[in-house]
Scaffold this motif. Structure first.
Motif, short mmCIF file in Angstrom:
data_model
loop_
_atom_site.label_atom_id
_atom_site.label_comp_id
_atom_site.label_asym_id
_atom_site.label_seq_id
_atom_site.Cartn_x
_atom_site.Cartn_y
_atom_site.Cartn_z
N ASP A 9 0.85 -1.19 0.00
CA ASP A 9 0.00 0.00 0.00
C ASP A 9 0.88 1.25 0.00
OD1 ASP A 9 -1.81 2.02 0.39
OD2 ASP A 9 -2.79 1.11 2.13
N HIS A 10 1.15 1.80 -1.19
CA HIS A 10 2.05 2.95 -1.27
C HIS A 10 1.41 4.20 -0.65
CE1 HIS A 10 -0.42 3.70 -4.89
NE2 HIS A 10 -0.17 4.97 -4.63
N ALA A 11 0.08 4.27 -0.64
CA ALA A 11 -0.59 5.44 -0.05
C ALA A 11 -0.32 5.51 1.45
CB ALA A 11 -2.09 5.37 -0.32
N ARG A 12 -0.35 4.37 2.10
CA ARG A 12 -0.05 4.37 3.53
C ARG A 12 1.41 4.68 3.79
NH1 ARG A 12 -2.63 0.53 8.08
NH2 ARG A 12 -4.41 1.49 7.07
N ALA A 13 2.28 4.20 2.92
CA ALA A 13 3.71 4.50 3.06
C ALA A 13 3.95 6.00 2.92
CB ALA A 13 4.51 3.74 2.01
N LEU A 14 3.26 6.64 1.99
CA LEU A 14 3.39 8.09 1.83
C LEU A 14 2.89 8.84 3.06
CD1 LEU A 14 2.27 8.55 -1.88
CD2 LEU A 14 4.58 8.81 -0.96
N GLN A 15 1.86 8.30 3.71
CA GLN A 15 1.35 8.94 4.92
C GLN A 15 2.41 8.93 6.02
OE1 GLN A 15 -1.53 10.60 5.27
NE2 GLN A 15 -0.74 11.17 7.28
N VAL A 16 3.25 7.90 6.05
CA VAL A 16 4.33 7.84 7.03
C VAL A 16 5.30 8.99 6.82
CG1 VAL A 16 6.30 6.48 7.84
CG2 VAL A 16 4.13 5.35 7.34
N LEU A 17 5.58 9.32 5.55
CA LEU A 17 6.47 10.44 5.26
C LEU A 17 5.89 11.75 5.80
CD1 LEU A 17 7.55 9.61 1.59
CD2 LEU A 17 8.52 8.80 3.74
N ARG A 18 4.58 11.88 5.73
CA ARG A 18 3.95 13.08 6.25
C ARG A 18 3.97 13.09 7.78
NH1 ARG A 18 -0.04 11.13 2.46
NH2 ARG A 18 0.11 12.22 0.46
N THR A 19 3.75 11.94 8.37
CA THR A 19 3.71 11.83 9.83
C THR A 19 5.04 12.20 10.45
OG1 THR A 19 2.06 10.06 9.62
CG2 THR A 19 3.14 10.29 11.76
N ASP A 20 6.13 11.94 9.75
CA ASP A 20 7.47 12.25 10.27
C ASP A 20 7.60 13.72 10.62
OD1 ASP A 20 10.34 11.59 10.76
OD2 ASP A 20 10.62 12.95 9.06
N ARG A 21 6.84 14.58 9.96
CA ARG A 21 6.91 16.01 10.25
C ARG A 21 6.51 16.32 11.69
NH1 ARG A 21 3.48 17.59 4.87
NH2 ARG A 21 4.96 16.78 3.31
N GLU A 22 5.59 15.54 12.24
CA GLU A 22 5.15 15.77 13.61
C GLU A 22 6.28 15.45 14.59
OE1 GLU A 22 2.73 16.67 16.94
OE2 GLU A 22 2.80 17.29 14.84
N VAL A 23 7.06 14.41 14.32
CA VAL A 23 8.21 14.11 15.15
C VAL A 23 9.22 15.25 15.07
CG1 VAL A 23 10.14 12.52 15.54
CG2 VAL A 23 7.90 11.63 14.90
N ASP A 24 9.47 15.76 13.87
CA ASP A 24 10.39 16.88 13.71
C ASP A 24 9.91 18.11 14.46
OD1 ASP A 24 12.02 15.36 12.08
OD2 ASP A 24 11.16 16.11 10.20
N ARG A 25 8.59 18.35 14.42
CA ARG A 25 8.02 19.52 15.11
C ARG A 25 8.24 19.41 16.61
NH1 ARG A 25 3.81 21.27 17.99
NH2 ARG A 25 2.91 19.18 18.16
N LEU A 26 7.96 18.26 17.18
CA LEU A 26 8.13 18.08 18.62
C LEU A 26 9.60 18.14 19.01
CD1 LEU A 26 5.52 15.22 19.09
CD2 LEU A 26 5.38 17.51 20.10
N HIS A 27 10.46 17.57 18.18
CA HIS A 27 11.90 17.64 18.45
C HIS A 27 12.37 19.09 18.47
CE1 HIS A 27 16.06 17.92 16.75
NE2 HIS A 27 16.30 17.14 17.77
N ASN A 28 11.97 19.86 17.47
CA ASN A 28 12.37 21.28 17.42
C ASN A 28 11.82 22.05 18.61
OD1 ASN A 28 13.72 20.82 15.01
ND2 ASN A 28 11.98 21.41 13.74
N LEU A 29 10.61 21.73 19.02
CA LEU A 29 10.00 22.41 20.17
C LEU A 29 10.80 22.16 21.43
CD1 LEU A 29 7.50 24.02 21.14
CD2 LEU A 29 6.41 21.82 21.60
#
Length: 250
Positions: free
Chosen positions: A149-169
């Motif tokens: 399911d490539h659509a779900r895999a692409l969603q993981v790439l988007r979700t990574d931004r939330e980890v980056d946001r919390l890390h930067n915070l």
């Protein structure tokens, strides 16, 4: 009754299928261990005193799986179809990242077990949220791998931004003088946040590998060519494939 030649071919095909399935089962187990390690790390941050030992166990088993998959792939790639070679290489690449995630989470958990009693509750909440997002990224990637399911895999790439946001915070909170949040334990908090952020990058790598497995093209290679997001580039690639197929069919 099949002739000897046909029987030999049937037995060979059955053996290849068993090997093929075994490798997929192993990588499925590796994803499961990584998810468990992330969840137990979150439990540890939130005060579970018994969470460290399961993380140690997950890291050890991931090391063993890494060795086993490495040995299997070296033999099996030479005796399989092109399509299965791509899958076996995807298993190998994902295993490399999952083994690294295990190392990072063990490093995180060891430090967290030693200093969590001294940390601010806001830091503990943010670290726990980062770990929860990481666990979801791994679970979604495992599902995307097993279902192609490539659509779900692409969603993981988007979700990574939330980890980056919390890390930067977290980093900003401890490094900005005007926030007056830094202290002697800031180095521990920042180091733990960086470990989770790096683990999420490895999880993102596995999601990109699913895209490669499905399409035959690596998202990271496409990113070097044009300044666009991974999702946009991959969707454009799929759109071109669809249009080309339509023209050929006509």
């Amino acid at each position: 009754m099949p002739q000897n030649g046909s029987l030999a071919k049937t037995e060979q095909k059955t053996e290849e299928t068993i090997q093929h399935d075994a490798l997929v089962v192993l990588i499925g187990r590796a994803f499961e261990l990584s998810i468990t390690a992330a969840q137990r790390s979150a439990d540890l941050v939130l005060g579970a005193h018994t969470a460290l030992q399961p993380i140690v166990g997950c890291e050890r088993e991931l090391d063993e799986l890494d060795r086993e998959i490495d040995e299997r792939v070296a033999v099996e790639v030479a005796h399989t179809t092109v399509e299965q070679v791509r899958e076996k290489l995807a298993c190998l690449k994902c295993m490399i990242d999952l083994e690294r995630i295990g190392d990072l989470l063990l490093s995180f958990a060891t430090r967290a077990d030693a200093v969590r009693a001294r940390l601010d509750m806001q830091d503990l909440r943010d670290l726990g949220e980062m770990l929860s997002v990481l666990a979801k990224m791994l679970a979604d990637t495992e599902c995307a791998f097993s279902t192609r399911d490539h659509a779900r895999a692409l969603q993981v790439l988007r979700t990574d931004r939330e980890v980056d946001r919390l890390h930067n915070l977290i980093v900003m909170r401890h490094l900005e003088p005007e926030l007056a949040f830094g202290g002697p334990d800031s180095v521990h908090v920042i180091t733990m946040a960086q470990a989770i952020e790096r683990a999420a990058d490895h999880a993102k790598n596995t999601a990109e590998e699913v895209c490669h497995l499905v399409s035959g093209h690596t998202v990271r290679h496409l990113l070097r060519l044009r300044e666009k997001s991974a999702e946009q580039l991959y969707l454009e690639h799929l759109r071109r494939q669809h249009l080309t197929g339509s023209v050929i069919s006509e």
